[in-house]
Motif scaffolding. Structure first.
Motif, PDB file in Angstrom:
ATOM      1  N   PRO A  48       0.830  -1.205   0.000  1.00 53.53           N
ATOM      2  CA  PRO A  48       0.000   0.000   0.000  1.00 53.53           C
ATOM      3  C   PRO A  48       0.860   1.249   0.000  1.00 53.53           C
ATOM      4  CG  PRO A  48      -0.820  -1.572   1.605  1.00 53.53           C
ATOM      5  CD  PRO A  48       0.487  -2.104   1.123  1.00 53.53           C
ATOM      6  N   ALA A  49       0.363   2.302  -0.664  1.00 56.48           N
ATOM      7  CA  ALA A  49       1.122   3.543  -0.796  1.00 56.48           C
ATOM      8  C   ALA A  49       0.588   4.608   0.157  1.00 56.48           C
ATOM      9  CB  ALA A  49       1.057   4.036  -2.244  1.00 56.48           C
ATOM     10  N   GLU A  50       1.273   5.725   0.169  1.00 57.42           N
ATOM     11  CA  GLU A  50       0.909   6.926   0.918  1.00 57.42           C
ATOM     12  C   GLU A  50       0.695   6.610   2.398  1.00 57.42           C
ATOM     13  OE1 GLU A  50      -2.370   8.555  -1.247  1.00 57.42           O
ATOM     14  OE2 GLU A  50      -1.123   9.117  -2.944  1.00 57.42           O
ATOM     15  N   GLU A  51      -0.341   7.191   3.013  1.00 58.85           N
ATOM     16  CA  GLU A  51      -0.502   7.073   4.462  1.00 58.85           C
ATOM     17  C   GLU A  51      -0.724   5.630   4.894  1.00 58.85           C
ATOM     18  OE1 GLU A  51      -3.292   8.751   8.130  1.00 58.85           O
ATOM     19  OE2 GLU A  51      -3.571   9.524   6.092  1.00 58.85           O
ATOM     20  N   LEU A  52      -1.526   4.878   4.136  1.00 60.25           N
ATOM     21  CA  LEU A  52      -1.770   3.485   4.491  1.00 60.25           C
ATOM     22  C   LEU A  52      -0.468   2.691   4.489  1.00 60.25           C
ATOM     23  CD1 LEU A  52      -3.758   1.196   5.112  1.00 60.25           C
ATOM     24  CD2 LEU A  52      -4.064   0.894   2.650  1.00 60.25           C
ATOM     25  N   GLY A  53       0.410   2.995   3.534  1.00 58.92           N
ATOM     26  CA  GLY A  53       1.665   2.253   3.416  1.00 58.92           C
ATOM     27  C   GLY A  53       2.602   2.447   4.588  1.00 58.92           C
ATOM     28  N   THR A  54       2.463   3.569   5.306  1.00 58.79           N
ATOM     29  CA  THR A  54       3.346   3.801   6.456  1.00 58.79           C
ATOM     30  C   THR A  54       3.121   2.778   7.563  1.00 58.79           C
ATOM     31  OG1 THR A  54       1.770   5.346   7.478  1.00 58.79           O
ATOM     32  CG2 THR A  54       3.398   6.276   5.970  1.00 58.79           C
ATOM     33  N   HIS A  55       1.926   2.183   7.601  1.00 56.18           N
ATOM     34  CA  HIS A  55       1.642   1.179   8.622  1.00 56.18           C
ATOM     35  C   HIS A  55       2.213  -0.193   8.249  1.00 56.18           C
ATOM     36  CE1 HIS A  55      -1.003   4.033  10.616  1.00 56.18           C
ATOM     37  NE2 HIS A  55      -1.666   4.213   9.478  1.00 56.18           N
ATOM     38  N   PHE A  56       2.472  -0.396   6.955  1.00 56.81           N
ATOM     39  CA  PHE A  56       2.972  -1.694   6.503  1.00 56.81           C
ATOM     40  C   PHE A  56       4.498  -1.627   6.403  1.00 56.81           C
ATOM     41  CE2 PHE A  56      -1.426  -2.175   5.768  1.00 56.81           C
ATOM     42  CZ  PHE A  56      -1.685  -3.532   5.764  1.00 56.81           C
ATOM     43  N   THR A  57       5.125  -1.540   7.560  1.00 62.46           N
ATOM     44  CA  THR A  57       6.576  -1.486   7.666  1.00 62.46           C
ATOM     45  C   THR A  57       7.167  -2.865   7.353  1.00 62.46           C
ATOM     46  OG1 THR A  57       6.513  -2.085  10.006  1.00 62.46           O
ATOM     47  CG2 THR A  57       6.364   0.278   9.458  1.00 62.46           C
ATOM     48  N   PRO A  58       8.497  -2.941   7.128  1.00 62.77           N
ATOM     49  CA  PRO A  58       9.105  -4.262   6.912  1.00 62.77           C
ATOM     50  C   PRO A  58       8.798  -5.246   8.027  1.00 62.77           C
ATOM     51  CG  PRO A  58      10.648  -2.545   6.300  1.00 62.77           C
ATOM     52  CD  PRO A  58       9.459  -1.848   6.907  1.00 62.77           C
ATOM     53  N   LEU A  59       8.697  -4.746   9.272  1.00 64.59           N
ATOM     54  CA  LEU A  59       8.389  -5.635  10.391  1.00 64.59           C
ATOM     55  C   LEU A  59       6.991  -6.236  10.250  1.00 64.59           C
ATOM     56  CD1 LEU A  59       9.462  -6.751  13.067  1.00 64.59           C
ATOM     57  CD2 LEU A  59       8.396  -4.783  14.220  1.00 64.59           C
ATOM     58  N   VAL A  60       6.008  -5.409   9.848  1.00 65.03           N
ATOM     59  CA  VAL A  60       4.637  -5.897   9.661  1.00 65.03           C
ATOM     60  C   VAL A  60       4.582  -6.871   8.482  1.00 65.03           C
ATOM     61  CG1 VAL A  60       2.285  -5.224   9.041  1.00 65.03           C
ATOM     62  CG2 VAL A  60       3.572  -3.867  10.706  1.00 65.03           C
ATOM     63  N   LEU A  61       5.236  -6.520   7.381  1.00 59.82           N
ATOM     64  CA  LEU A  61       5.241  -7.391   6.202  1.00 59.82           C
ATOM     65  C   LEU A  61       5.910  -8.729   6.517  1.00 59.82           C
ATOM     66  CD1 LEU A  61       6.130  -4.704   3.520  1.00 59.82           C
ATOM     67  CD2 LEU A  61       3.952  -5.909   3.718  1.00 59.82           C
ATOM     68  N   ASN A  62       7.008  -8.682   7.287  1.00 63.81           N
ATOM     69  CA  ASN A  62       7.669  -9.927   7.683  1.00 63.81           C
ATOM     70  C   ASN A  62       6.748 -10.775   8.554  1.00 63.81           C
ATOM     71  OD1 ASN A  62       9.939  -9.104   6.327  1.00 63.81           O
ATOM     72  ND2 ASN A  62      11.108  -8.561   8.146  1.00 63.81           N
ATOM     73  N   GLY A  63       5.993 -10.120   9.447  1.00 62.47           N
ATOM     74  CA  GLY A  63       5.067 -10.858  10.288  1.00 62.47           C
ATOM     75  C   GLY A  63       3.972 -11.532   9.487  1.00 62.47           C
ATOM     76  N   LEU A  64       3.438 -10.822   8.487  1.00 57.78           N
ATOM     77  CA  LEU A  64       2.404 -11.409   7.633  1.00 57.78           C
ATOM     78  C   LEU A  64       2.970 -12.563   6.812  1.00 57.78           C
ATOM     79  CD1 LEU A  64       0.619  -8.157   6.418  1.00 57.78           C
ATOM     80  CD2 LEU A  64      -0.361  -9.922   7.899  1.00 57.78           C
ATOM     81  N   ALA A  65       4.191 -12.382   6.293  1.00 50.84           N
ATOM     82  CA  ALA A  65       4.816 -13.455   5.516  1.00 50.84           C
ATOM     83  C   ALA A  65       5.069 -14.674   6.391  1.00 50.84           C
ATOM     84  CB  ALA A  65       6.126 -12.962   4.892  1.00 50.84           C
ATOM     85  N   THR A  66       5.474 -14.442   7.650  1.00 48.35           N
ATOM     86  CA  THR A  66       5.681 -15.549   8.582  1.00 48.35           C
ATOM     87  C   THR A  66       4.366 -16.254   8.877  1.00 48.35           C
ATOM     88  OG1 THR A  66       7.577 -14.434   9.590  1.00 48.35           O
ATOM     89  CG2 THR A  66       6.498 -16.161  10.884  1.00 48.35           C
ATOM     90  N   LEU A  67       3.287 -15.479   9.032  1.00 50.86           N
ATOM     91  CA  LEU A  67       1.969 -16.064   9.269  1.00 50.86           C
ATOM     92  C   LEU A  67       1.559 -16.970   8.119  1.00 50.86           C
ATOM     93  CD1 LEU A  67      -0.536 -16.165  11.096  1.00 50.86           C
ATOM     94  CD2 LEU A  67      -1.406 -14.160   9.889  1.00 50.86           C
TER      95      LEU A  67
END
Length: 231
Positions: A48-67
């Motif tokens: 996600p881009a702009e403001e929404l994308g700020t919440h999807f940090t590498p840490l969050v993306l890594n957590g989702l990928a791990t899930l």
């Protein structure tokens, strides 16, 4: 969140906001952001881009990928998040691939390391291993499709490839593993085995070291200089 129930079969875990929580609004807003972001990833394959994308940090993306790491050809096929009868979003192998691709775009480079594979955690939601290289230990995460390869190559010298997240000093913080290959190493042998292979036998008399008499010493020196590359 409180764990409020569980049913077998296609396993269903029931969660409720903690009764003592004073952050219900924050929890609702966070989950709404997660749902919107996952929908964006499913539709576009991009972060996600702009403001929404700020919440999807590498840490969050890594957590989702791990899930999603336990989703594979066998066993777990998908994870659905629902409220009542409404399915809000589904994590499956397609979403897993999209998250892995986003991880690659957010990492510095495709990296290959060589080291000895030690320690494996094979829980479906925490698939990790450690590879000890000459420069230090590197933690790797992987999807369940690589589980057998990792298990079968424990304690072996391996070549591991994937997308790397780097530390500020350039060392690998974590490697998202996509390929693992064992490296053949030479087998140590005893001196007796090497001697038998080369036809070497013990000396019983120093006279055995004596060569044939030298007829022409000048010719011998010339041959010696030629062998050394002297003119």
């Amino acid at each position: 969140m409180d764990f409020a129930g569980f049913s077998g079969g296609s396993a269903v875990m029931r969660l409720l906001p903690a009764e003592t929580s004073t952050l219900d609004n924050l929890l609702d807003a966070s989950f709404d952001t997660l749902v919107t972001g996952i929908e964006h990833i499913q539709q576009t394959g991009e972060k996600p881009a702009e403001e929404l994308g700020t919440h999807f940090t590498p840490l969050v993306l890594n957590g989702l990928a791990t899930l999603c790491g336990g989703i594979g050809r066998r066993g777990l096929t998908r994870i659905e998040f629902s409220v009542g009868e409404t399915v809000l979003f589904t994590l499956d192998s397609r979403v897993r691939s999209q998250l892995r691709q986003i991880q690659k775009l957010n990492t510095a480079s495709q990296t290959t390391i060589v080291g000895r594979l030690h320690m494996g955690d094979f829980e479906p939601l925490s698939l990790k291993c450690r590879i000890d290289t000459t420069l230090g230990s590197v933690w790797c995460d992987f999807d369940i499709d690589l589980k057998e390869d990792v298990f079968n190559q424990l304690e072996q010298l391996v070549m591991a490839s994937g997308s790397a997240e780097l530390q500020s000093d350039g060392t690998v913080r974590v490697l998202h593993l996509v390929e693992l290959t064992a490296i053949e190493t030479s087998q140590s042998r005893t001196l007796e085995d090497l001697a038998a292979e080369q036809g070497v036998r013990p000396l019983h008399d120093p006279e055995q070291l004596r060569g044939a008499p030298i007829e022409d010493f000048d010719e011998f020196l010339a041959a010696l200089r030629a062998a050394r590359g002297d003119e």
